[in-house]
Design a protein around this motif. Structure first.
Motif, PDB file in Angstrom:
ATOM      1  N   ASN A 151       2.181   0.351 -10.245  1.00  0.00           N
ATOM      2  CA  ASN A 151       0.812   0.014  -9.877  1.00  0.00           C
ATOM      3  C   ASN A 151      -0.034  -0.189 -11.132  1.00  0.00           C
ATOM      4  N   ARG A 166      -3.172  -1.051  -5.549  1.00  0.00           N
ATOM      5  CA  ARG A 166      -4.624  -1.034  -5.425  1.00  0.00           C
ATOM      6  C   ARG A 166      -5.081  -2.463  -5.163  1.00  0.00           C
ATOM      7  N   GLU A 180       0.823  -1.205   0.000  1.00  0.00           N
ATOM      8  CA  GLU A 180       0.000   0.000   0.000  1.00  0.00           C
ATOM      9  C   GLU A 180       0.861   1.261   0.000  1.00  0.00           C
ATOM     10  N   ASP A 216      -6.960  -8.024  -7.926  1.00  0.00           N
ATOM     11  CA  ASP A 216      -5.877  -7.033  -7.833  1.00  0.00           C
ATOM     12  C   ASP A 216      -4.605  -7.641  -7.257  1.00  0.00           C
ATOM     13  N   ALA A 267      -8.247  -3.550  -4.107  1.00  0.00           N
ATOM     14  CA  ALA A 267      -9.665  -3.382  -3.817  1.00  0.00           C
ATOM     15  C   ALA A 267     -10.484  -4.627  -4.150  1.00  0.00           C
TER      16      ALA A 267
END
Length: 198
Positions: free
Chosen positions: A99, A81, A76, A87, A83
């Motif tokens: 990312n 990401r 993080e 991912d 979510a």
């Protein structure tokens, strides 16, 4: 899920060395992928929306547990990401500052464009290798890694053209153009990690 639990991969007090040596980073990602794909299958193939919704809730709960673990939390900081279950991918282990998720733009991976440009040549050699007698002769006569993922002959199997820092001459005789192309790429021919293969 039993594999994750048995290896104590949900333990937030497990240090990084133990987390990695127990293959927890792999176990978690495989569990999340299976959970997400089960939800997709129930929704798209089985048309069972109620069970699909439950499976997706379960997958998201698993993702929440994984995200809270120190190993995954560290990503993080780099803006990863996380979510959705999909991912989670292995790219973040090697490129935590990028990312992009599991699929990267071709212009960032020069080898991808090269492989696509020579697709027909690779496919031609592959078709020759796929001949049953040719394939099994090459496969059984070579070092095979990751047999834990392919315990039965009907599963995915490998024939290496490049392994342990050198080209496999016997296999390159059957796929000469593929080996010639791979020799031209420093990402492959110049790679010096042991047990790497292509």
């Amino acid at each position: 899920q039993l594999s994750v639990e048995h290896s104590r991969c949900s333990d937030p007090l497990l240090d990084t060395d133990r987390f990695l040596s127990r293959q927890c980073h792999m176990r978690w990602r495989q569990l999340l992928l299976i959970a997400a794909e089960l939800a997709r299958h129930l929704a798209v193939d089985a048309l069972d929306v109620r069970r699909a919704a439950g499976a997706l809730r379960d997958a998201r709960a698993l993702l929440g547990t994984a995200r809270a673990l120190p190993f995954f939390k560290q990503f993080e900081v780099f803006g990863a990401r996380l979510a959705e279950p999909h991912d989670m991918n292995y790219n973040m282990d090697y490129y935590p500052h990028v990312n992009l998720g599991p699929i990267w733009p071709k212009d960032l991976v020069p080898l991808a464009a090269f492989l696509e440009a020579h697709f027909e040549e690779f496919r031609s050699d592959l078709q020759h290798i796929r001949d049953a007698q040719t394939f099994w002769g090459l496969h059984r006569g070579a070092f095979v890694s990751e047999t834990q993922f392919t315990p039965q002959d009907k599963d995915w199997q490998t024939v290496y053209l490049y392994l342990n820092q050198k080209f496999v001459d016997r296999n390159c005789e059957v796929a000469p153009r593929s080996c010639e192309l791979l020799r031209s790429r420093p990402e492959i021919a110049g790679f010096r990690a042991s047990s790497s293969g292509a």
